[in-house]
Motif scaffolding. Structure first.
Motif, PDB file in Angstrom:
ATOM      1  N   LEU A   1       0.842  -1.193   0.000  1.00 15.99           N
ATOM      2  CA  LEU A   1       0.000   0.000   0.000  1.00 15.99           C
ATOM      3  C   LEU A   1       0.873   1.236   0.000  1.00 15.99           C
ATOM      4  O   LEU A   1       2.022   1.206   0.456  1.00 15.99           O
ATOM      5  N   ALA A   2       0.328   2.310  -0.505  1.00 17.84           N
ATOM      6  CA  ALA A   2       1.028   3.599  -0.527  1.00 17.84           C
ATOM      7  C   ALA A   2       0.163   4.639   0.165  1.00 17.84           C
ATOM      8  O   ALA A   2      -1.033   4.740  -0.114  1.00 17.84           O
ATOM      9  N   ILE A   3       0.772   5.383   1.063  1.00 20.40           N
ATOM     10  CA  ILE A   3       0.090   6.464   1.769  1.00 20.40           C
ATOM     11  C   ILE A   3       0.487   7.787   1.121  1.00 20.40           C
ATOM     12  O   ILE A   3       1.674   8.111   1.010  1.00 20.40           O
ATOM     13  N   HIS A   4      -0.506   8.535   0.696  1.00 19.64           N
ATOM     14  CA  HIS A   4      -0.285   9.844   0.077  1.00 19.64           C
ATOM     15  C   HIS A   4      -0.888  10.921   0.983  1.00 19.64           C
ATOM     16  O   HIS A   4      -1.992  10.766   1.496  1.00 19.64           O
ATOM     17  N   GLY A   5      -0.154  11.992   1.182  1.00 18.67           N
ATOM     18  CA  GLY A   5      -0.684  13.128   1.921  1.00 18.67           C
ATOM     19  C   GLY A   5      -0.254  13.215   3.362  1.00 18.67           C
ATOM     20  O   GLY A   5      -0.473  14.240   4.010  1.00 18.67           O
ATOM     21  N   GLY A   6       0.372  12.171   3.889  1.00 17.01           N
ATOM     22  CA  GLY A   6       0.762  12.182   5.300  1.00 17.01           C
ATOM     23  C   GLY A   6       1.724  13.293   5.680  1.00 17.01           C
ATOM     24  O   GLY A   6       1.481  14.021   6.656  1.00 17.01           O
ATOM     25  N   PRO A   7       2.834  13.469   4.955  1.00 19.23           N
ATOM     26  CA  PRO A   7       3.786  14.523   5.332  1.00 19.23           C
ATOM     27  C   PRO A   7       3.197  15.927   5.242  1.00 19.23           C
ATOM     28  O   PRO A   7       3.574  16.819   6.006  1.00 19.23           O
ATOM     29  N   GLU A   8       2.263  16.138   4.312  1.00 14.77           N
ATOM     30  CA  GLU A   8       1.647  17.457   4.183  1.00 14.77           C
ATOM     31  C   GLU A   8       0.687  17.738   5.345  1.00 14.77           C
ATOM     32  O   GLU A   8       0.557  18.881   5.791  1.00 14.77           O
ATOM     33  N   ILE A   9       0.025  16.695   5.831  1.00 18.78           N
ATOM     34  CA  ILE A   9      -0.922  16.868   6.931  1.00 18.78           C
ATOM     35  C   ILE A   9      -0.202  17.046   8.265  1.00 18.78           C
ATOM     36  O   ILE A   9      -0.542  17.937   9.045  1.00 18.78           O
ATOM     37  N   LEU A  10       0.806  16.217   8.517  1.00 17.02           N
ATOM     38  CA  LEU A  10       1.585  16.350   9.758  1.00 17.02           C
ATOM     39  C   LEU A  10       3.009  15.878   9.494  1.00 17.02           C
ATOM     40  O   LEU A  10       3.304  14.687   9.565  1.00 17.02           O
ATOM     41  N   PRO A  11       3.932  16.801   9.204  1.00 20.78           N
ATOM     42  CA  PRO A  11       5.317  16.415   8.952  1.00 20.78           C
ATOM     43  C   PRO A  11       5.970  15.838  10.206  1.00 20.78           C
ATOM     44  O   PRO A  11       5.576  16.153  11.330  1.00 20.78           O
ATOM     45  N   LYS A  12       6.971  14.994  10.009  1.00 23.67           N
ATOM     46  CA  LYS A  12       7.705  14.445  11.148  1.00 23.67           C
ATOM     47  C   LYS A  12       8.365  15.577  11.920  1.00 23.67           C
ATOM     48  O   LYS A  12       9.021  16.450  11.355  1.00 23.67           O
ATOM     49  N   GLY A  13       8.185  15.572  13.243  1.00 23.95           N
ATOM     50  CA  GLY A  13       8.745  16.604  14.095  1.00 23.95           C
ATOM     51  C   GLY A  13       7.854  17.814  14.267  1.00 23.95           C
ATOM     52  O   GLY A  13       8.147  18.691  15.074  1.00 23.95           O
ATOM     53  N   GLY A  14       6.758  17.889  13.504  1.00 31.89           N
ATOM     54  CA  GLY A  14       5.849  19.026  13.614  1.00 31.89           C
ATOM     55  C   GLY A  14       4.663  18.710  14.510  1.00 31.89           C
ATOM     56  O   GLY A  14       4.427  17.561  14.882  1.00 31.89           O
ATOM     57  N   TRP A  15       3.907  19.742  14.851  1.00 33.39           N
ATOM     58  CA  TRP A  15       2.699  19.538  15.659  1.00 33.39           C
ATOM     59  C   TRP A  15       1.473  20.166  15.001  1.00 33.39           C
ATOM     60  O   TRP A  15       0.346  19.788  15.297  1.00 33.39           O
TER      61      TRP A  15
END
Length: 244
Positions: free
Chosen positions: A186-200
């Protein structure tokens, strides 16, 4: 306070309070529904409500193309994909219809409320610092799969720093190969845009899970060949040769 910052802050506060309430409700229902039953009755509802509050839209592609026995849970599978965001596990819990359990880091069990509820849900914890304990956990996972339980794993081992797909580790594929069950990429699209690693700060948007064709473990000579095929399949679903 700047209003664009206010909404995600308020939703985090609301979400934390709602999480505490949901965990208590799970434990209250557990004597009647069983731990996993209580979890699956409460958790998807809580997650969907919180996702809507954040402005996250969930979308699942490719589910209807899977064989009927996988969709109905008559045959288990190991679902594997890229790990893009802290929100990946809950959004997959609320989106995949087959009620899979996760192979999770042992440290998560120590987090108040969150750790308690995933313990109640009977997720599989792995202590990566203790090789013997990790092997025992994978053996437990194999037993669970043989009993009909589907599993989700993120074989990169951790969330990607830049959204690009990292090389897959072998554990999940050794598990699928030993159990003789298919791997569903499976591929997840949109995750980094919604909540980047290290962000809140959560940004609303589309979170899409795209499922590929199952890879039958019996079609491969060993777990390494299965790993390479699965990694290539996920890269293909992401639409590039290098990742997102």
């Amino acid at each position: 306070m700047d209003r664009p910052l206010l909404r995600p802050l308020l939703v985090w506060i609301f979400g934390a309070l709602a999480l505490a309430f949901s965990v208590c409700l799970c434990f209250l229902l557990a004597p009647f529904l069983g731990g996993p039953g209580a979890f699956w009755w409460v958790a998807p509802r809580y997650i969907r409500g919180t996702a809507r509050a954040f402005g996250i839209r969930r979308e699942l592609e490719g589910w209807e193309a899977l064989p009927l026995d996988l969709r109905t849970g008559r045959r288990p599978a190991v679902f594997i994909g890229n790990h893009t965001s802290l929100f990946d596990p809950p959004l997959m819990i609320s989106t995949l219809p087959c009620r899979p359990v996760f192979v999770a880091k042992r440290e998560l069990a120590r987090i108040p409320f969150l750790g308690w509820v995933i313990w109640l849900a009977d997720f599989i914890f792995i202590d990566r610092r203790d090789r013997n304990a990790a092997v025992a956990s994978l053996e437990e996972a194999a037993v669970r799969i043989h009993a009909g339980q589907s599993i989700v794993a993120f074989p990169e081992g951790t969330r990607s720093q830049d959204g690009r797909l990292q090389p897959f580790k072998k554990g999940a594929f050794a598990l699928a190969f030993e159990a003789g069950v298919p791997v569903v990429p499976l591929a997840i699209h949109g995750g980094p845009e919604i909540l980047p690693k290290g962000g809140w700060r959560v940004r609303g948007g589309l979170y899409r899970i795209t499922l590929g064709a199952p890879l039958e473990a019996s079609a491969f000579p060993d777990a390494e060949a299965l790993r390479l095929a699965a990694e290539a399949a996920v890269r293909g679903l992401l639409g590039t040769s290098g990742g997102i």
